[in-house]
Each structure stands twice: as structure tokens, then as C-alpha cells.
Design an enzyme around this catalytic site. Sequence first.
Site, PDB file in Angstrom:
ATOM      1  N   CYS A  86      -3.287  -0.281  -4.467  1.00  0.00           N
ATOM      2  CA  CYS A  86      -3.693   0.628  -5.537  1.00  0.00           C
ATOM      3  C   CYS A  86      -4.849   0.008  -6.338  1.00  0.00           C
ATOM      4  O   CYS A  86      -5.938  -0.109  -5.835  1.00  0.00           O
ATOM      5  CB  CYS A  86      -2.478   0.983  -6.409  1.00  0.00           C
ATOM      6  SG  CYS A  86      -2.695   2.487  -7.383  1.00  0.00           S
ATOM      7  N   HIS A 194       2.134   2.202  -2.391  1.00  0.00           N
ATOM      8  CA  HIS A 194       2.778   0.992  -2.894  1.00  0.00           C
ATOM      9  C   HIS A 194       3.930   0.526  -2.001  1.00  0.00           C
ATOM     10  O   HIS A 194       5.089   0.904  -2.220  1.00  0.00           O
ATOM     11  CB  HIS A 194       3.339   1.252  -4.298  1.00  0.00           C
ATOM     12  CG  HIS A 194       2.302   1.404  -5.359  1.00  0.00           C
ATOM     13  ND1 HIS A 194       1.889   0.342  -6.150  1.00  0.00           N
ATOM     14  CD2 HIS A 194       1.587   2.477  -5.772  1.00  0.00           C
ATOM     15  CE1 HIS A 194       0.967   0.768  -7.004  1.00  0.00           C
ATOM     16  NE2 HIS A 194       0.771   2.064  -6.788  1.00  0.00           N
ATOM     17  N   GLU A 196       5.338  -2.318  -2.028  1.00  0.00           N
ATOM     18  CA  GLU A 196       6.245  -3.162  -2.823  1.00  0.00           C
ATOM     19  C   GLU A 196       7.274  -2.342  -3.587  1.00  0.00           C
ATOM     20  O   GLU A 196       8.268  -2.891  -4.079  1.00  0.00           O
ATOM     21  CB  GLU A 196       5.432  -4.046  -3.784  1.00  0.00           C
ATOM     22  CG  GLU A 196       4.902  -3.366  -5.035  1.00  0.00           C
ATOM     23  CD  GLU A 196       3.676  -2.485  -4.809  1.00  0.00           C
ATOM     24  OE1 GLU A 196       3.178  -1.908  -5.799  1.00  0.00           O
ATOM     25  OE2 GLU A 196       3.212  -2.364  -3.656  1.00  0.00           O
TER      26      GLU A 196
END
Length: 227
Positions: A86, A194, A196
Site C-alpha cells: 500500500c 494487504h 499482513e
Amino acid sequence: MKFAVIVFPGSNCDVDMYHAAKDELGEEAEYVWHDAVSLEGYDAILLPGGFSFGDYLRTGAIARFSPIMKEVIKAAQDGKPILGVCNGFQVLLEAGLLPGAMRRNESLKFICRPVGLRVENNETMFTSSYEKGEVIQIPVAHGEGNYYCDETTLASLKENGQIVFTYENNPNGSLENIAGIVNEQGNVLGMMPHPERAVDPLLGGADGLNLFKSIVKQWRESHAVKA
């Protein structure tokens, strides 16, 4: 394996990155502040999402001049894995570590929801634990994720297999549905979704975990360390 999680003023996904590396993978991880001048001793570098320096001027434009970025560029040149997610992707673009640029989402609205990603290249150090063509669910959260590059750059990305992830249903107007690309050397990955935030079923899904596992797998193999 030891991960560095770079923290800029305005980063807000640094804890998620740390959690993925430390708690889910069981590897070493440390936060590294933007004004640090060394990344010695780290095996991989993670640039998290957020709003570095308030996204003033352009997303990633100010963060690109942080002292730590000289070391990130050096680490990239040395072949270490660099992952920018991002805002981290936007910083990598501004730093010239990846080609192209980001524009505002086509809708001019902030988008925050899970999206389907297709793995276009599973022969990178970030994607070897996926199958080519596999569709994974990863959340996005951005206002400027509309990737753009010129025709020459696009042709080069395709020819070199640098387009790693594409959107199943394009949420932001990104050129050719591009969601993530690597550099020519293959050790720098930038992506808007994302991973994560998708490393544990408790978070809504674990499709992002294989990306981090791929990094560790490649590092262990290259260092002849058995898991």
C-alpha cells in the site's frame, strides 16, 4: 531470519507487519524508525501501509527522502527481499525501485474491503508457496491505488514476468488490473492489497501468510538452512 519493519510518521500497518513476521512466522522482527541510517543485520525489509508524512505532496513523496531509504535502496541493490504494501508500494515507486506511478482511485473514493487476487507469477521469492493462477482473498484499503505506467513500461513488465498479482474485479481502475509488481531483479515487490492483514483465520482469512512463508523459504534455501 530477521525482518526490519520500517516506520514512517503516519505509518499505521507497521504492527500488522511485525505480527506477521514475529508471531505468525516465528522469525525475528524489529521496528526501524525512518531516520535510522543502517539496516545492517537485517535479512528482509518491510515497508508498511499508512499515510507517511500525511501523504503531503503525493503519497510516498516525502517518505522517499527519509534517511532510511538510502539503506533500503542499498539493500535492494544487494538482492535482499524488499516488500512494500500500500503506502509502502507508493514509497517504492517514488524512490524509483519500481516503475510506474499511483493515481487516485477511479471512483475518487477510499476503498476498504477484501478483493480477489490472481497469482500471475509464482516463480518469485514472494510467491513460490502459491500456485500459478491461484485466486486468493486479500483486503485493500487505499484511496490512491490506481496503478499506471506508459506503454513501453507495461510491455517490459509483461515480457519480464514482473506483474505478480492482478485483481479479479478491478476496484480502483488500475491499468491491466495490476495489483502488484516486482523489479527486474525480482527482489522488490510492491502491492496495494494487504497480505499482513490476512495471516490468520481470526483476522478473516490466512491467504496472505504464504507470501511471508515464501520469503522465509527462499532465504533458508539461499543460506542452505533447513527448516
